[in-house]
Enzyme design. Structure first.
Site, PDB file in Angstrom:
ATOM      1  N   HIS A 190      -0.249   2.211  12.209  1.00  0.00           N
ATOM      2  CA  HIS A 190      -1.085   3.284  12.304  1.00  0.00           C
ATOM      3  C   HIS A 190      -1.516   3.615  13.878  1.00  0.00           C
ATOM      4  CE1 HIS A 190      -2.254   3.872   7.854  1.00  0.00           C
ATOM      5  NE2 HIS A 190      -1.921   2.303   7.959  1.00  0.00           N
ATOM      6  N   HIS A 226      -4.991  -8.282   5.226  1.00  0.00           N
ATOM      7  CA  HIS A 226      -5.140  -7.065   4.751  1.00  0.00           C
ATOM      8  C   HIS A 226      -4.880  -6.882   3.266  1.00  0.00           C
ATOM      9  CE1 HIS A 226      -5.112  -2.706   5.000  1.00  0.00           C
ATOM     10  NE2 HIS A 226      -3.752  -2.716   4.661  1.00  0.00           N
ATOM     11  N   ASP A 252       0.681   4.124   1.335  1.00  0.00           N
ATOM     12  CA  ASP A 252       1.023   4.788   2.810  1.00  0.00           C
ATOM     13  C   ASP A 252       2.138   4.040   3.593  1.00  0.00           C
ATOM     14  OD1 ASP A 252      -1.262   2.866   3.104  1.00  0.00           O
ATOM     15  OD2 ASP A 252      -1.139   3.471   5.170  1.00  0.00           O
ATOM     16  N   HIS A 253       2.758   2.747   2.808  1.00  0.00           N
ATOM     17  CA  HIS A 253       3.709   2.250   3.464  1.00  0.00           C
ATOM     18  C   HIS A 253       4.947   2.123   2.468  1.00  0.00           C
ATOM     19  CE1 HIS A 253       1.231   0.529   6.779  1.00  0.00           C
ATOM     20  NE2 HIS A 253       0.209   0.897   6.003  1.00  0.00           N
ATOM     21  N   HIS A 273       0.796  -1.237  -0.008  1.00  0.00           N
ATOM     22  CA  HIS A 273      -0.042   0.070  -0.051  1.00  0.00           C
ATOM     23  C   HIS A 273       0.894   1.246  -0.154  1.00  0.00           C
ATOM     24  CE1 HIS A 273      -3.764  -2.135   1.466  1.00  0.00           C
ATOM     25  NE2 HIS A 273      -3.931  -2.328   0.255  1.00  0.00           N
TER      26      HIS A 273
HETATM   27 FE    FE Z   1      -1.714   1.275   6.102  1.00  0.00          FE
HETATM   28 ZN    ZN Z   2      -2.458  -1.177   4.368  1.00  0.00          ZN
END
Ligand code: FE
Ligand code: ZN
Length: 253
Positions: free
Chosen positions: A169, A112, A60-61, A58
């Protein structure tokens, strides 16, 4: 020998982690949500990245990888290499990998995303879980099934209870509100929810946590307990069905 661990807040609610070996000067980054705060944390300490470990694909990683990777070895899941930034080392569960002088474990944690992995630093006593096991929660099921996520969480739950859980997070306050809705009579959870609320009101991070506190308070790890099965109206169901019901309830919460 245990590595120094630094938590770096990034973006709105992401965390990246630095692991540093004072003996060799090597420094590893786990996930790269954003370059600037990570560069600032490195230069404040005079550290230079030797490794970048990625938990999953993802944005955001991984979005900070390009700006941070110069001179560093980028490590990620072989199975997800096609959608991760270019990897210098593609790893699979069970591979022998050494980071900052420590022999680490690569743990398969799909759910996920299907290619999600976790990194276990046994000497340091930390596991980097990304968006699989999170503080009082677990990642939303975007790609994998509830059964896969339950198996993933069960693998993590077997690590030593004193293990530090470094997740991706700051979702703990909203996770606590949901946890109390499904596990309201749990005194350990009540105490932790109060502590989380106080910490957040002071602007403090609630990540990392310990595996022992997750085992005692995280509803997603407690799907095998008779009390949770009864609470979910599934007294005789297998653990993974109870987990699926808790995950579905969180999605609706
Ligand atoms: Fe994330
Ligand atoms: Zn993620």
């Amino acid at each position: 020998m245990s590595l120094e661990l630094v938590t770096v807040p990034c973006r709105a609610d992401n965390y990246a982690f630095l692991l540093h070996d004072a003996a060799t000067g090597q420094t590893a980054l786990v996930d790269a949500p954003e370059a600037a705060p990570i560069q600032a944390a490195l230069s404040a300490r005079g550290w230079r990245l030797t490794d970048i470990l990625l938990t999953h694909h993802h944005g955001d990683h991984v979005e900070g990888v390009d700006a941070l990777r110069s001179g560093a070895r980028v490590i990620g899941a072989a199975g997800d290499a096609h959608r991760l930034p270019p990897l210098d080392l593609a790893v699979a569960p069970g591979d022998a990998v050494t980071v900052c002088g420590e022999a680490i474990g690569v743990i398969d944690v799909p759910g996920h995303t299907v290619g999600h992995i976790a990194f276990h630093f046994p000497e340091t006593g930390a596991v980097m879980t990304g968006d699989s096991l999170m503080a009082l929660g677990c990642g939303r099921l975007f790609e994998g099934t509830a059964a896969q996520m339950w198996d993933s969480l069960s693998r993590l739950a077997r690590l030593p209870p004193e293990t530090i859980v470094c997740s991706g997070h700051e979702y703990t306050l909203s996770n606590a509100r949901f946890a109390l809705s499904v596990d309201p009579d749990n005194p350990a959870l009540q105490a932790r929810a109060g502590a989380v609320e106080a910490a957040r009101s002071r602007g403090e991070a609630t990540v990392p946590s310990s595996l022992a506190e997750e085992l005692a308070t995280n509803p997603f790890l407690r799907a095998g307990h008779a009390y949770m099965k009864a609470r979910m109206g599934l007294p005789a169901a297998p653990d993974k069905e109870v987990f699926a019901a808790i995950r579905a309830a969180k999605d609706r919460f």
